[in-house]
Design a protein around this motif. Structure first.
Motif, mmCIF file in Angstrom:
data_model
loop_
_atom_site.group_PDB
_atom_site.id
_atom_site.type_symbol
_atom_site.label_atom_id
_atom_site.label_comp_id
_atom_site.label_asym_id
_atom_site.label_seq_id
_atom_site.Cartn_x
_atom_site.Cartn_y
_atom_site.Cartn_z
ATOM 1 N N THR A 1 6.721 -4.811 12.179
ATOM 2 C CA THR A 1 7.052 -5.697 11.058
ATOM 3 C C THR A 1 6.163 -5.400 9.861
ATOM 4 O OG1 THR A 1 7.611 -7.404 12.684
ATOM 5 C CG2 THR A 1 7.434 -8.094 10.396
ATOM 6 N N ALA A 2 4.883 -5.105 10.118
ATOM 7 C CA ALA A 2 3.977 -4.752 9.015
ATOM 8 C C ALA A 2 4.448 -3.483 8.317
ATOM 9 C CB ALA A 2 2.557 -4.569 9.543
ATOM 10 N N ALA A 3 4.893 -2.492 9.099
ATOM 11 C CA ALA A 3 5.428 -1.261 8.498
ATOM 12 C C ALA A 3 6.706 -1.565 7.719
ATOM 13 C CB ALA A 3 5.700 -0.224 9.583
ATOM 14 N N ASP A 4 7.541 -2.447 8.284
ATOM 15 C CA ASP A 4 8.758 -2.877 7.598
ATOM 16 C C ASP A 4 8.416 -3.568 6.281
ATOM 17 O OD1 ASP A 4 11.452 -3.147 7.303
ATOM 18 O OD2 ASP A 4 11.773 -4.353 9.091
ATOM 19 N N TRP A 5 7.323 -4.302 6.308
ATOM 20 C CA TRP A 5 6.920 -5.106 5.165
ATOM 21 C C TRP A 5 6.190 -4.285 4.102
ATOM 22 C CZ3 TRP A 5 8.151 -9.044 2.628
ATOM 23 C CH2 TRP A 5 7.264 -9.660 1.751
ATOM 24 N N ILE A 6 5.288 -3.384 4.560
ATOM 25 C CA ILE A 6 4.513 -2.572 3.617
ATOM 26 C C ILE A 6 5.427 -1.477 3.088
ATOM 27 C CG2 ILE A 6 2.482 -1.098 3.296
ATOM 28 C CD1 ILE A 6 1.198 -2.687 5.603
ATOM 29 N N SER A 7 6.154 -1.825 2.080
ATOM 30 C CA SER A 7 7.157 -0.937 1.507
ATOM 31 C C SER A 7 6.504 -0.006 0.494
ATOM 32 C CB SER A 7 8.242 -1.773 0.832
ATOM 33 O OG SER A 7 7.676 -2.493 -0.243
ATOM 34 N N ALA A 8 7.340 0.759 -0.186
ATOM 35 C CA ALA A 8 6.837 1.614 -1.259
ATOM 36 C C ALA A 8 6.165 0.775 -2.346
ATOM 37 C CB ALA A 8 7.984 2.425 -1.842
ATOM 38 N N ALA A 9 6.670 -0.445 -2.557
ATOM 39 C CA ALA A 9 6.068 -1.312 -3.579
ATOM 40 C C ALA A 9 4.628 -1.641 -3.218
ATOM 41 C CB ALA A 9 6.884 -2.588 -3.722
ATOM 42 N N SER A 10 4.369 -1.934 -1.945
ATOM 43 C CA SER A 10 3.010 -2.252 -1.507
ATOM 44 C C SER A 10 2.127 -1.015 -1.501
ATOM 45 C CB SER A 10 3.041 -2.876 -0.110
ATOM 46 O OG SER A 10 3.690 -4.118 -0.118
ATOM 47 N N PHE A 11 2.609 0.051 -0.867
ATOM 48 C CA PHE A 11 1.774 1.239 -0.682
ATOM 49 C C PHE A 11 1.588 2.000 -1.987
ATOM 50 C CE2 PHE A 11 0.632 5.522 0.399
ATOM 51 C CZ PHE A 11 -0.150 5.409 1.530
ATOM 52 N N ILE A 12 2.657 2.193 -2.752
ATOM 53 C CA ILE A 12 2.607 3.067 -3.918
ATOM 54 C C ILE A 12 2.335 2.294 -5.207
ATOM 55 C CG2 ILE A 12 3.962 4.643 -5.346
ATOM 56 C CD1 ILE A 12 5.398 5.555 -2.857
ATOM 57 N N SER A 13 3.045 1.183 -5.418
ATOM 58 C CA SER A 13 3.071 0.563 -6.741
ATOM 59 C C SER A 13 2.083 -0.576 -6.938
ATOM 60 C CB SER A 13 4.487 0.047 -7.034
ATOM 61 O OG SER A 13 5.399 1.103 -7.020
ATOM 62 N N LEU A 14 1.671 -1.230 -5.874
ATOM 63 C CA LEU A 14 0.878 -2.443 -6.045
ATOM 64 C C LEU A 14 -0.494 -2.142 -6.646
ATOM 65 C CD1 LEU A 14 1.241 -5.385 -5.756
ATOM 66 C CD2 LEU A 14 0.502 -5.267 -3.386
ATOM 67 N N ALA A 15 -1.173 -1.117 -6.142
ATOM 68 C CA ALA A 15 -2.467 -0.744 -6.715
ATOM 69 C C ALA A 15 -2.295 -0.300 -8.164
ATOM 70 C CB ALA A 15 -3.122 0.361 -5.887
ATOM 71 N N GLY A 16 -1.183 0.400 -8.464
ATOM 72 C CA GLY A 16 -0.914 0.792 -9.838
ATOM 73 C C GLY A 16 -0.694 -0.402 -10.746
#
Length: 682
Positions: free
Chosen positions: A85-100
């Motif tokens: 579920t965490a992998a399902d949840w941690i999308s490209a928005a979380s991994f790629i865009s959120l820090a940006g």
């Protein structure tokens, strides 16, 4: 219990071996890089090795069993369901865009982290355990049963509306994930952006097409391990580099004051002020052109033609003539087109002329009124992200995959734990990267720019992801001359930090895993809604299990290709698309779900009214307030940004459901019985 325990131990053994193998793979690639292996080959190995891994799991987990395909046999242990579920949840928005987003917006970017984390607490408290007690396959299943009314088929209307909402929300969300896949593939393999999208799509389809939820679950566990390793290594490296401490969260507290001091110095730098003054003058020129339309458009066109003619008459260099020709070809073809282009350019130049926004300052603005607007938007966005999380179909579906209600509750705990390992690192990473750029890149001579700048500038020729232009022509990089797309910041972090290229490949693999894991779940949610809730429940209730699974696979294939085509058109940045999906989910599905679980009086009429009202208000506001959808700031209510349209849609949905349910006949006895049943202890 013994069988379930043995199954858990076997899974633990497999994934420990997988983790050890992945670590060995990293070490081997690092050694090959030291021996001179070309970077492009490292990128290929990372991309294709992980895709082959996911495909292998998909092939091994292939199934035609309905329960296995839809809900992984309802036997996923809590800790592994939490990882999936965490992998399902941690999308490209979380991994790629959120820090940006945090890099660009500072404190204001925390709205996503606060909203998404708080939203998963709502999932644990309000929704997930009750859905597991209900024990079916999809969210429309629950809503149709809860809001059924008599034998006249009116329950089918709720199901159809829920399916439509599921498709719209999931499709918008999946386009963002596939866009990220294309971004990663194009950077690390050198293929065209559109080609990269369809390469990633092949990996998505192998997992979800062959094995449904069963294959997706076991793939997502592997993907979470890659996501975690890929995100933590660069963050820990930067922590040691800038704070002599490998724990990013501790380094965060030490580096943030240093960043604030650096921001103050840059703000006082005369060269920095000169660049921002140039942008301000450009903005005034664009404003004058807009005010002078249509005469200014004609004057500009004639001036461009005269300049080209003059260069040709003087036998100027071919380079200068070609530039003049390109300028004339790109010049707006009509006054209306000129207005649109110049207004966009005006907004860009005004933004770049603004003074530096302190990273740690909440709601920075020139005056109290504008600061209040930023605060209101922050709170509205947190609200929409929270309630949207609690209504996302692909996340709620995972509550059906555990063996019991108790396991579902434990699974939610593990999900929050695994998500927080990433989410508590994201703000630290944003500050560490920002300090690195502000202290190392700013002040560099243009002749000595690092190679990673040119790499990323050439990923997309039409819309550069990184741009550094010498605006004041002094040969030195100023902060205002740097433009970094937030979607590439994390992917470029290893190169910014000076890490070996193998870590860049690792981060790309992590970003790919984040995008693929979420895309798998979203596509399955769409295809299951169509095949199970429409085809089986409405069109052909006598369909065999084999036919149902086959229909789901075919629909998944069709939706995947449509989503890939939409992503190839680059409709918006990743966070904007995700924000739209969350607002729509909150407005349409959350009122029906939460009232269906906790209010026995809620009925079919109220559910239909609530879903239509919530969706209608949310969509109306987006259309009138979002420039991407043809609206503009003039259409905003209380200055709320369109990404937070759910702040109006959710109250409309709740109010319509409550009022209509109160003035219409009470729900059928079996609907009230379902509420009582899901609230009884297991």
């Amino acid at each position: 219990m013994t069988t379930q325990r043995a199954f858990f131990m076997r899974l633990r053994k497999y994934y420990l071996l997988f983790t050890a193998g992945f670590a060995a793979f990293l070490v081997a690639l690092a050694m090959l890089e030291q021996e001179g292996m070309p970077r492009v080959w490292i990128g290929y190995l990372f991309m294709f090795a992980t895709i082959i891994l996911y495909a292998t799991i998909g092939v091994i987990s292939r199934t035609s069993n309905v329960t296995e395909y839809y809900v992984a046999g309802r036997r996923v242990p809590a800790v592994f369901n939490g990882m999936a579920t965490a992998a399902d949840w941690i999308s490209a928005a979380s991994f790629i865009s959120l820090a940006g987003g945090l890099y660009l917006n500072g404190f204001d970017g925390l709205a996503f982290i606060m909203g998404w984390t708080g939203g998963y607490c709502l999932v644990a408290l309000l929704i997930a355990p009750y859905l597991r007690k209900f024990g079916q396959y999809t969210i429309p299943d629950f809503l149709a049963a809860r809001y059924a009314s008599g034998g006249d088929g009116r329950g089918a209307l709720v199901r159809v509306l829920a399916v439509i909402a599921t498709i719209i929300v999931s499709f918008t969300y999946v386009v963002a994930q596939i866009y990220a896949v294309g971004l990663i593939a194009s950077r690390f393999t050198g293929v065209d952006f559109s080609v990269g999208i369809f390469l990633g799509l092949a990996s998505i389809l192998v997992c979800s097409f062959l094995g449904g939820m069963r294959a997706i679950t076991w793939t997502q566990v592997a993907q979470y391990i890659i996501i975690l390793v890929a995100f933590l290594i660069p963050a820990m490296w930067l922590s040691v580099k800038h704070a002599d401490n490998p724990v990013p969260q501790i380094a965060y507290g030490k580096v943030l004051p240093q960043l604030s001091a650096r921001e103050h110095l840059l703000e006082q730098d005369p060269k920095e002020q000169q660049v921002r003054a140039i942008y301000a003058q450009r903005a005034r020129n664009y404003q004058a052109g807009i005010d002078g339309l249509p005469a200014s458009w004609e004057q500009g066109r004639q001036a461009a033609q005269k300049q080209l003619d003059k260069l040709r008459q003087r036998n100027a260099s071919l380079f200068d003539i070609r530039n003049a020709e390109r300028y004339l070809l790109a010049y707006p073809k009509s006054p209306d087109e000129a207005r649109t282009l110049w207004e966009n350019a005006l907004a860009v130049n005004l933004k770049r002329a603004e003074p530096i926004t302190p990273h740690a300052q909440p709601f920075p603005a020139p005056d109290r009124a504008q600061s209040d607007i930023k605060r209101n938007n922050f709170l509205a966005l947190v609200f929409c992200m929270m309630l949207g999380t609690a209504a996302l179909p692909h996340i709620l579906m995972r509550s059906y995959t555990t063996p019991s209600v108790h396991e579902t509750r434990v699974s939610v705990f593990w999900t929050l734990f695994f998500i927080l390992l990433i989410y508590l690192t994201i703000p630290a990473l944003a500050v560490l990267v920002k300090y690195d750029i502000y202290s190392a890149l700013v002040g560099t001579q243009y002749a000595q720019l690092p190679t990673w700048v040119s790499y990323w500038a050439n990923v997309d020729k039409f819309s550069p992801l990184i741009s550094i232009v010498d605006v004041n022509r002094d040969g030195i990089v100023q902060l205002a001359e740097i433009v970094i797309d937030p979607d590439v910041l994390v992917l470029a972090t290893p190169e910014i930090a000076g890490l070996p290229y193998v870590i860049s490949g690792l981060v790309a693999a992590g970003g790919l895993a984040a995008a693929l894991s979420t895309a798998d779940g979203l596509l399955l949610a769409i295809s299951n809604a169509l095949s199970h809730d429409i085809y089986y429940k409405v069109v052909d209730p006598t369909a065999s299990t084999q036919k149902r699974v086959t229909i789901s696979k075919l629909l998944l294939l069709a939706v995947a290709f449509i989503a890939a085509y939409a992503a190839s058109q680059k409709p918006a940045d990743i966070l904007s698309l995700v924000g739209i999906a969350f607002s729509l989910a909150a407005s349409t599905l959350f009122p029906a779900l939460v009232l269906g679980v906790f209010w026995r009086r809620a009925n079919h009429y109220g559910a239909v009214a609530g879903m239509l009202a919530g969706f209608g208000v949310c969509l109306y506001y987006m259309l009138h307030a979002s420039p991407l959808l043809g609206g503009g700031p003039a259409g905003q209510w209380f200055h709320i940004a369109p990404i937070a349209a759910g702040i109006f849609g959710v109250p409309a949905g709740l109010l319509a459901n409550f009022v209509v349910s109160s003035v219409t006949p009470p729900p059928a006895a079996r609907c009230v019985g379902l509420v009582d049943y899901i609230h009884t202890p297991e």
